[in-house]
Design a protein around this motif. Structure first.
Motif, short mmCIF file in Angstrom:
data_model
loop_
_atom_site.label_atom_id
_atom_site.label_comp_id
_atom_site.label_asym_id
_atom_site.label_seq_id
_atom_site.Cartn_x
_atom_site.Cartn_y
_atom_site.Cartn_z
N ALA A 203 0.95 -1.23 -0.01
CA ALA A 203 0.20 0.30 -0.03
C ALA A 203 0.65 1.27 0.17
CB ALA A 203 -0.92 0.14 1.12
N MET A 204 2.09 1.15 0.57
CA MET A 204 2.91 2.36 0.80
C MET A 204 3.57 2.47 -0.64
SD MET A 204 4.19 1.96 4.74
CE MET A 204 4.60 3.45 4.95
N GLU A 205 4.14 1.42 -0.90
CA GLU A 205 5.00 1.75 -2.08
C GLU A 205 4.21 1.90 -3.60
OE1 GLU A 205 7.92 -1.43 -2.77
OE2 GLU A 205 8.91 -1.19 -0.65
N ALA A 210 2.74 5.35 -7.79
CA ALA A 210 2.02 6.28 -8.49
C ALA A 210 2.33 7.77 -8.46
CB ALA A 210 0.72 6.16 -7.60
N SER A 211 3.21 8.26 -7.69
CA SER A 211 3.74 9.46 -7.74
C SER A 211 5.08 9.81 -8.46
CB SER A 211 4.12 10.08 -6.24
OG SER A 211 3.03 9.82 -5.45
N GLN A 212 5.06 8.53 -9.16
CA GLN A 212 6.72 8.56 -10.39
C GLN A 212 7.77 8.79 -9.48
OE1 GLN A 212 5.94 10.14 -14.17
NE2 GLN A 212 3.58 10.60 -13.59
N MET A 213 7.75 8.06 -8.21
CA MET A 213 9.00 8.02 -7.35
C MET A 213 9.21 6.60 -7.35
SD MET A 213 9.14 11.29 -4.95
CE MET A 213 8.54 12.97 -5.40
N GLU A 214 10.30 6.26 -6.39
CA GLU A 214 10.75 4.97 -6.22
C GLU A 214 11.12 5.01 -4.74
OE1 GLU A 214 11.28 2.33 -8.04
OE2 GLU A 214 10.71 3.31 -10.01
N PRO A 215 11.02 3.63 -3.98
CA PRO A 215 11.62 3.78 -2.74
C PRO A 215 13.03 4.07 -2.65
CG PRO A 215 10.27 1.64 -3.31
CD PRO A 215 10.67 2.33 -4.50
N ALA A 216 13.33 4.92 -1.85
CA ALA A 216 14.91 5.46 -1.50
C ALA A 216 15.82 4.65 -1.11
CB ALA A 216 15.03 6.68 -0.67
N GLU A 250 11.92 8.29 -3.12
CA GLU A 250 13.32 9.06 -3.81
C GLU A 250 12.59 9.97 -4.98
OE1 GLU A 250 17.14 7.10 -4.95
OE2 GLU A 250 16.48 7.40 -6.70
N HIS A 251 13.01 11.16 -5.19
CA HIS A 251 12.28 11.93 -6.20
C HIS A 251 13.03 11.50 -7.34
CE1 HIS A 251 12.99 15.58 -8.63
NE2 HIS A 251 11.71 16.19 -8.02
N PRO A 252 12.48 11.71 -8.80
CA PRO A 252 13.13 11.25 -9.91
C PRO A 252 14.33 11.44 -10.32
CG PRO A 252 10.66 12.20 -10.23
CD PRO A 252 11.11 12.32 -8.85
N LEU A 253 14.71 12.79 -9.65
CA LEU A 253 16.22 13.09 -9.84
C LEU A 253 17.16 12.91 -8.65
CD1 LEU A 253 15.66 16.54 -11.47
CD2 LEU A 253 15.67 14.39 -12.44
N GLY A 254 16.61 11.73 -7.78
CA GLY A 254 17.47 11.19 -7.00
C GLY A 254 17.52 11.58 -5.42
N TRP A 255 16.69 12.71 -5.16
CA TRP A 255 16.77 13.18 -3.72
C TRP A 255 15.82 12.37 -2.81
CZ3 TRP A 255 20.56 16.81 -2.98
CH2 TRP A 255 20.87 17.34 -4.14
#
Ligand code: GLY
Ligand code: MN
Ligand code: MN
Length: 459
Positions: A203-205, A210-216, A250-255
């Motif tokens: 549910a969390m991932e 869906a926000s176009q991010m990845e787990p950091a 993790e933001h799409p640009l890595g943050w």
């Protein structure tokens, strides 16, 4: 990924490249790295560009190298082949990518040798790319945590730049934090419907993806909170369990964001769980209240250690005088890690460089029981981003260790501790930006108060 390349980002990147050029006269080559393949070359593991590359290039190009000199960036990479287009879709030409990056020039990788002489680099984690680095530079490269010569000078310049986040970085870190807050709220809301840890994780991932991010980092969603970085999700959720959830986007640009909450599966704290939760929360709040430029992060750690020691003495778990217990590191039996770490393009930012970023020049990691995992030992500066993550854990490897039981025999009331056996592990972790007047908690929208957490479980 070049669609993330906004005019604001272009300005930020220009500034970063110029600041590096002002600090370091030596030219620099930074590799992005490759996606490791599984059983055939086009079956890739997910690709993550090197953070040092990302900091200056801005976008996660694969198999690319940037040359930085006097504030200018030159891009080295191949144009995509027809086979790449067939399997992975079409991509912009090198020339178009170079334009977007504000590159002064662009060449195929074979031209790298022309600029390799005397260039500094940071070895990447990926072994195949590291081989390329050595071939191009014509010299051996050791580990990133034991650099020498021009590479060490580059690492020191990177640390000086990346310790303090610029506005572009802060905006991206805040976006990652916002998505992380939403993910945690989704995890809380899902808990009463879920039968396993895996369902809460999913549910969390889902929110993150869906926000176009990845787990950091690999999500921690566990009823065994005493396993600090647990990576299994098969346990069933039972009414008396606490769920420790350490998940960040993790933001799409890595943050990165890095957030932990702990909540009761049943929607109600037991008295023992609530009592320990309040101790950990008191430590969390006391640490955040002290954050301001100039304060030593080590002192923030000691604030947590003191608050936890006081709390455990008040509950009758630890016995004796607080100062003496702290001197003997008795708190570390239950709080065995440091209070946090640098956060940035990596969740433990710049830890590939060993303690070069975390420890101020001249400072060395202590081997003391209570200090060995302190990852950051510097005075805080405006613009730094750090985590604050106190915890309480009953780790069998610590508490059943015969040496510890001898050394701390007079400090622990074992009978009293048995009243808290439904508390395997509690951690509360937030992401904090140091500001001129104190700090801003980037993840403050996610409740920490024991009763507010219960409300979120009902929503
Ligand atoms: N999520 C890993 C850590 O908190 O350090
Ligand atoms: Mn952390
Ligand atoms: Mn964490």
């Amino acid at each position: 990924m070049t669609h993330h390349y906004t005019p604001e980002l272009a300005t930020t990147l220009k500034q970063r490249r110029q600041t590096l050029g002002d600090r370091l006269t030596t030219p620099v080559l930074l590799w992005s790295g490759s996606a490791p393949a599984r059983n055939f070359p086009a079956n890739h593991h997910p690709f993550r560009a090197s953070s040092h590359f990302l900091y200056f290039a801005g976008v996660p190009l694969q198999d690319a190298v940037i040359y930085l000199h006097q504030g200018q960036l030159t891009l080295f990479m191949e144009d995509a082949t027809p086979a790449d287009a067939l399997w992975h879709g079409s991509s912009p030409t090198r020339s178009a990518i170079a334009d977007r990056l504000g590159a002064a020039a662009h060449y195929p990788l074979a031209e790298l040798r022309q600029v390799a002489q005397g260039a500094a680099t940071i070895p990447v984690q990926n072994a195949a790319t590291r081989q390329q680095q050595m071939q191009v530079l014509g010299r051996p490269l050791g580990e990133a945590n034991a650099l020498q010569g021009q590479d060490l000078a580059l690492a020191e310049a990177l640390v000086a730049l990346k310790l303090v986040q610029d506005d572009g970085a802060i905006a991206a870190l805040q976006k990652a934090a916002n998505v992380t807050v939403k993910a945690h709220l989704a995890g809380m809301a899902q808990t009463r419907h879920a039968k396993t840890e895996a369902e809460v994780r999913a549910a969390m991932e889902m929110v993150i993806m869906a926000s176009q991010m990845e787990p950091a980092y690999q999500s921690i969603v566990t009823t065994h909170g005493e396993v600090l970085h647990s990576q299994t999700y098969h346990h069933s959720l039972n009414p008396g369990d606490l769920l420790l959830v350490d998940v960040g986007a993790e933001h799409p640009l890595g943050w990165a964001a890095d957030v932990t909450r702990t909540w009761p599966v049943s929607g109600q704290w037991s008295d023992s769980q609530r009592a320990i939760y309040e101790v950990v929360l008191a430590a969390h709040d006391a640490c955040i209240a002290r954050i301001q430029p100039g304060i030593e992060y080590r002192d923030i750690h000691l604030t947590a250690a003191k608050t936890i020691t006081e709390g455990l003495v008040a509950l009758g778990i630890l016995k004796g005088d607080v100062a003496t217990l702290m001197e003997r590191s008795a708190h570390a039996l239950f709080f065995p890690h440091g209070i946090g770490h640098l956060l940035g393009l990596d969740v433990h930012d710049m830890e590939d460089l060993g303690d070069l970023a975390g420890y101020a020049p001249g400072r060395k990691r202590s081997h003391d029981y209570g200090m060995q995992y302190l990852r950051l030992n510097r005075p805080l500066q405006t613009g730094m981003t750090v985590t604050i993550e106190p915890g309480f854990y009953q780790v069998p490897a610590i508490l059943e260790n015969s040496k510890n039981r001898d050394t701390f025999a007079d400090c622990i009331n074992w009978e009293r501790l048995a009243d808290f056996k439904d508390v395997r592990g509690i951690r509360i972790e937030d992401d904090v930006l140091v500001t001129e007047t104190g700090c801003r908690v980037l993840t403050s929208a996610l409740p920490t108060q024991a009763d507010e957490v219960l409300q979120c479980l009902k929503s």
